[in-house]
Motif scaffolding. Structure first.
Motif, PDB file in Angstrom:
ATOM      1  N   TYR A   1       0.737  -1.142   0.068  1.00 31.91           N
ATOM      2  CA  TYR A   1      -0.047   0.049   0.052  1.00 31.91           C
ATOM      3  C   TYR A   1       0.914   1.243   0.032  1.00 31.91           C
ATOM      4  O   TYR A   1       0.531   2.390  -0.580  1.00 31.91           O
ATOM      5  N   ALA A   2       1.999   1.304   0.779  1.00 31.77           N
ATOM      6  CA  ALA A   2       2.953   2.215   0.940  1.00 31.77           C
ATOM      7  C   ALA A   2       3.319   3.351  -0.396  1.00 31.77           C
ATOM      8  O   ALA A   2       3.552   4.189  -0.514  1.00 31.77           O
ATOM      9  N   VAL A   3       3.345   2.359  -1.524  1.00 32.29           N
ATOM     10  CA  VAL A   3       3.805   2.752  -2.840  1.00 32.29           C
ATOM     11  C   VAL A   3       2.669   3.708  -3.350  1.00 32.29           C
ATOM     12  O   VAL A   3       3.430   4.793  -3.965  1.00 32.29           O
ATOM     13  N   PHE A   4       1.751   3.683  -2.654  1.00 34.74           N
ATOM     14  CA  PHE A   4       0.875   4.793  -3.353  1.00 34.74           C
ATOM     15  C   PHE A   4       0.966   5.983  -2.668  1.00 34.74           C
ATOM     16  O   PHE A   4       0.325   7.152  -3.196  1.00 34.74           O
ATOM     17  N   PHE A   5       1.666   6.006  -1.540  1.00 34.77           N
ATOM     18  CA  PHE A   5       1.698   7.431  -0.712  1.00 34.77           C
ATOM     19  C   PHE A   5       3.266   7.952  -1.107  1.00 34.77           C
ATOM     20  O   PHE A   5       3.376   8.882  -0.125  1.00 34.77           O
ATOM     21  N   GLY A   6       3.908   7.582  -2.012  1.00 36.53           N
ATOM     22  CA  GLY A   6       5.115   8.355  -2.311  1.00 36.53           C
ATOM     23  C   GLY A   6       4.718   9.203  -3.522  1.00 36.53           C
ATOM     24  O   GLY A   6       4.114   9.658  -3.727  1.00 36.53           O
ATOM     25  N   ALA A   7       5.790   9.057  -4.310  1.00 39.48           N
ATOM     26  CA  ALA A   7       5.738   9.835  -5.623  1.00 39.48           C
ATOM     27  C   ALA A   7       4.651   9.586  -6.448  1.00 39.48           C
ATOM     28  O   ALA A   7       4.301   8.088  -6.396  1.00 39.48           O
ATOM     29  N   PRO A   8       4.103  10.055  -7.181  1.00 39.14           N
ATOM     30  CA  PRO A   8       2.942   9.873  -8.024  1.00 39.14           C
ATOM     31  C   PRO A   8       3.447   8.686  -9.236  1.00 39.14           C
ATOM     32  O   PRO A   8       4.459   8.637  -9.502  1.00 39.14           O
ATOM     33  N   LEU A   9       2.373   7.785  -9.083  1.00 38.36           N
ATOM     34  CA  LEU A   9       2.497   6.517 -10.097  1.00 38.36           C
ATOM     35  C   LEU A   9       2.187   6.901 -11.519  1.00 38.36           C
ATOM     36  O   LEU A   9       0.972   7.344 -11.590  1.00 38.36           O
ATOM     37  N   ASP A  10       2.911   6.476 -12.627  1.00 39.39           N
ATOM     38  CA  ASP A  10       2.171   6.448 -13.746  1.00 39.39           C
ATOM     39  C   ASP A  10       1.244   5.285 -14.016  1.00 39.39           C
ATOM     40  O   ASP A  10       1.183   4.305 -13.229  1.00 39.39           O
TER      41      ASP A  10
END
Length: 203
Positions: A108-117
């Motif tokens: 889940y934490a991946v979504f709360f870092g830099a914006p994802l393409d």
């Protein structure tokens, strides 16, 4: 005790367990962007790691990491319903906490870092779904009402908090019937309702 938290963050799990064991505690809100407490104290001076939760057990005695904080709090349950005192039952709680912390939390934490393409977002959703599929099947294969046994415990609180993040990232939880069964039971607990109100997550 004093819990340093950020609304809706993984510190919510500790907040729930604190309510369950019915002890006196203080809440201190932390802004994770500025790393300042609500009283403008540098949070790095309290927890050099910079993230929540942090539990101040006594003045100057700080415990961090949910895999440590949640069992520590749960063992204060006078009925010993929240966590077995020893043996395989306790080990199974720690096993689930380790998995949730190292796998699902990170997914889940991946979504709360830099914006994802778009491709990165699709890959990140797929990883969450892979983990939730395993958890859902593990629940289905057991005869337990909750993750470890028939009693609510810290692993259930942690699972509830992490899967709440699906709402923030527009992720569909509906395929995971068994996860949702536990989520619904956890959500109905008074300890959870109070914690979520105190953190401004529900009215």
């Amino acid at each position: 005790m004093k819990l340093y938290y950020s609304p809706g963050a993984c510190s919510l799990a500790a907040h729930i367990i604190l309510n369950e064991i019915n002890v006196d505690f203080d809440l201190v809100r932390v802004d994770l962007k500025t790393h300042k407490t609500e009283k403008d104290v540098d949070y790095y001076c309290i927890n050099p790691k910079g993230y929540v939760p942090a539990l101040e057990i006594n003045p100057g005695l700080i415990l961090t990491e949910n895999v440590a904080i949640l069992p520590f709090l749960a063992q204060h349950d006078p009925k010993q319903d929240l966590i077995p005192p020893s043996g395989l039952g306790r080990a199974k709680v720690l096993e689930w906490l380790g998995y949730l912390n190292s796998e699902l939390h990170d997914a889940y934490a991946v979504f709360f870092g830099a914006p994802l393409d778009a491709p990165a977002k699709e890959k990140a959703y797929a990883e969450i779904d892979r983990l939730l599929k395993y958890i859902d099947q593990a629940i289905a294969d057991s005869d337990n009402d909750y993750l470890v046994d028939d009693n609510f415990g810290p692993a259930d609180a942690y699972l509830f908090v992490l899967t709440n993040w699906s709402n923030l990232i527009k992720h569909d939880l509906s395929p995971y019937t068994h996860v949702n069964n536990i989520r619904n039971k956890v959500a109905a607990r008074q300890s959870v309702q109070i914690a979520m109100r105190d953190e401004g997550l529900i009215a």
